[in-house]
Design a protein around this motif. Sequence first.
Motif, PDB file in Angstrom:
ATOM      1  N   VAL A 167      -5.557  -0.962  -7.099  1.00 16.41           N
ATOM      2  CA  VAL A 167      -6.732  -0.330  -6.510  1.00 16.41           C
ATOM      3  C   VAL A 167      -6.307   1.074  -6.093  1.00 16.41           C
ATOM      4  O   VAL A 167      -5.340   1.224  -5.348  1.00 16.41           O
ATOM      5  N   GLU A 168      -7.004   2.085  -6.586  1.00 19.85           N
ATOM      6  CA  GLU A 168      -6.584   3.452  -6.273  1.00 19.85           C
ATOM      7  C   GLU A 168      -7.761   4.319  -5.848  1.00 19.85           C
ATOM      8  O   GLU A 168      -8.824   4.290  -6.460  1.00 19.85           O
TER       9      GLU A 168
ATOM     10  N   VAL B 276      -4.405   6.920  -2.317  1.00 22.00           N
ATOM     11  CA  VAL B 276      -4.024   5.661  -1.670  1.00 22.00           C
ATOM     12  C   VAL B 276      -4.034   4.610  -2.767  1.00 22.00           C
ATOM     13  O   VAL B 276      -5.037   4.447  -3.472  1.00 22.00           O
ATOM     14  N   ILE B 277      -2.908   3.952  -2.949  1.00 21.20           N
ATOM     15  CA  ILE B 277      -2.818   2.941  -4.006  1.00 21.20           C
ATOM     16  C   ILE B 277      -2.410   1.613  -3.381  1.00 21.20           C
ATOM     17  O   ILE B 277      -1.479   1.556  -2.573  1.00 21.20           O
TER      18      ILE B 277
ATOM     19  N   SER C 163       0.838  -1.206   0.000  1.00 20.09           N
ATOM     20  CA  SER C 163       0.000   0.000   0.000  1.00 20.09           C
ATOM     21  C   SER C 163       0.865   1.244   0.000  1.00 20.09           C
ATOM     22  O   SER C 163       1.928   1.265   0.615  1.00 20.09           O
ATOM     23  N   TYR C 164       0.397   2.252  -0.682  1.00 18.26           N
ATOM     24  CA  TYR C 164       1.117   3.522  -0.773  1.00 18.26           C
ATOM     25  C   TYR C 164       0.135   4.661  -0.532  1.00 18.26           C
ATOM     26  O   TYR C 164      -0.959   4.670  -1.092  1.00 18.26           O
TER      27      TYR C 164
ATOM     28  N   VAL D 272       4.437   3.153  -8.951  1.00 24.38           N
ATOM     29  CA  VAL D 272       3.462   2.425  -8.136  1.00 24.38           C
ATOM     30  C   VAL D 272       2.280   1.982  -8.995  1.00 24.38           C
ATOM     31  O   VAL D 272       1.847   0.826  -8.949  1.00 24.38           O
ATOM     32  N   ARG D 273       1.768   2.902  -9.822  1.00 24.43           N
ATOM     33  CA  ARG D 273       0.623   2.561 -10.680  1.00 24.43           C
ATOM     34  C   ARG D 273       0.970   1.474 -11.685  1.00 24.43           C
ATOM     35  O   ARG D 273       0.102   0.742 -12.145  1.00 24.43           O
TER      36      ARG D 273
END
Lengths: 329, 329
Positions: free
Chosen positions: B270-271, B254-255, B145-146, B184-185
Amino acid sequence: MQKIRVGIAGYGNLGRGVELALRQCSDMELAGIFTRRPPESVQPADSQSKVFPIKDAESMKDQIDVMILCGGSASDLPQQGPYFAGLFNTIDSFDTHAKIPEYFDLMNQSAKGSGRVSIISVGWDPGLFSINRLLSEAILPNGQSYTFWGKGVSQGHSDAIRGIKGVKDAKQYTIPIDEAVERVRDGLNPQLSTAEKHLRDCYVVAEEGADKAQIEQEIKTMPNYFADYETRVTFISEQELKRNHSAMPHGGFVIRSGKTGEEDSNAHIVEFSLKLDSNPEFTASVLAAYARAAWRMSQEGQSGAKTVFDVPPAYLSPRSGAELRKELL
Amino acid sequence: MQKIRVGIAGYGNLGRGVELALRQCSDMELAGIFTRRPPESVQPADSQSKVFPIKDAESMKDQIDVMILCGGSASDLPQQGPYFAGLFNTIDSFDTHAKIPEYFDLMNQSAKGSGRVSIISVGWDPGLFSINRLLSEAILPNGQSYTFWGKGVSQGHSDAIRGIKGVKDAKQYTIPIDEAVERVRDGLNPQLSTAEKHLRDCYVVAEEGADKAQIEQEIKTMPNYFADYETRVTFISEQELKRNHSAMPHGGFVIRSGKTGEEDSNAHIVEFSLKLDSNPEFTASVLAAYARAAWRMSQEGQSGAKTVFDVPPAYLSPRSGAELRKELL
């Protein structure tokens, strides 16, 4: 601690996804896969997984805490849902939007009767997308909500193309139209029909000697499915379809654009998006997390049909309340 | 139907935001604004809004269903929270992450004692971002998670710059670093520190004759606040600061990036993202929606401290369960 014992009813792509998802959940274990097919014909992902005839489930009420129903919404769930809700806590992914109220009532009656919890319409849409539509509307009542789907395979549209004479096989992708997405993200609050938000990208394998121009024409003019949409048709070989189009990606976004303040002077954009390599595996992972919630709600003495709207987020996590507050809040 | 009567304790940007948010909620009404200042010195957004000395709240227990606490986390809430939780259902936006467990215990004790519901740490982070961290981790246990913040004003960092000799005024924006977001994406699951995810963009008004090079040096080497970050410093005039930097935008994402399937072969992103023109007005809108939830939970007989993790989404909406299932599921 005793693990939550989960059954899987129906073993297609979704059931297999649940079997794989449970491996990632250390607080749950697979109690068995239940199938209408001859059990020996089912090849589970894990050769240790036990496969039973579906009629055996009834005698295993004491061995299963939650049954995850992996049948389809069209014909399986309307039958199997109420039946299993009479025996077990259940989770399903019923997704025929127009029939949800009727299905909810059926499930509620059955689950109230058995004193179990049945969480219906779990997945990402309905499911996570629904939660985001609700949350963002409740927070920004003065605004507009938009749901975009894709890029992803639409089974129904692929089937519709396959029904055309001269078509051997086909895959249809629903794709959000970038320009529409950008106008929404820019807070312009446009009025958009489903057709104005999405284009339909079709990959078609024609039978030998078929009239391709005629097939393309039939696709593009098909009412409801394609006629109102920007539709692209590409003819490819059977090998190419198999090689490049056998994955099951999907995704989409829910965007709420709303205003606050005196004179509505401040604009806010709330967006939830998914980019999924495998639609059935991700959906299965959502079902597994909600199985944990159903078990907890049942342990608390709740009963009846529920939806994702009724489940406190904490119930989805294996972590304790104190741990969640410390680590994730 | 009787409207939910809401009090506002503390009237700064957040309190004013709540006053404006309540106007958009047809099922709620403002019962009064409570302030430590002389009431006549407070100018509410709506001249009809009643302003009371904060000590009068105690005698108005029967006229207020939920009190929304709009004080700060550093000094106001640790005092006011437990006091008001002993009198009313409350909502607050306590956001000192490290002290949440301790504050929860204090609030729980007080709210259990009074038989009221206190939902703490409501807003977007903690709040909506926390829900998304929880949901996406529960669904994709095998993943990372980021949280990225910005572009938005950081009050703490702006204050830190203002403390430097020769600085007249300053605004600091926290900005996510595009390259980090893209990695991240793309599902690369990089290890990223807060400093590797954000840069710090500072707009500084220097006193006349101050040593700008020295100020810039002091900012860029300030431990904890700036030393580890890519930091930009721009000197501007006081007029320019007022004209271009007095808004309070914020946002972030939040990703969760996770894998499923045999051999972890399928990746999912999931973003959840926010783009907010006004941080206090949006936060206030979240508080208003949770006031509705606190009232319902209290009506059901619940008591004690809660967080956003404990609230079923349906409780946030003024719509009925049947309507939500039909329209939003």
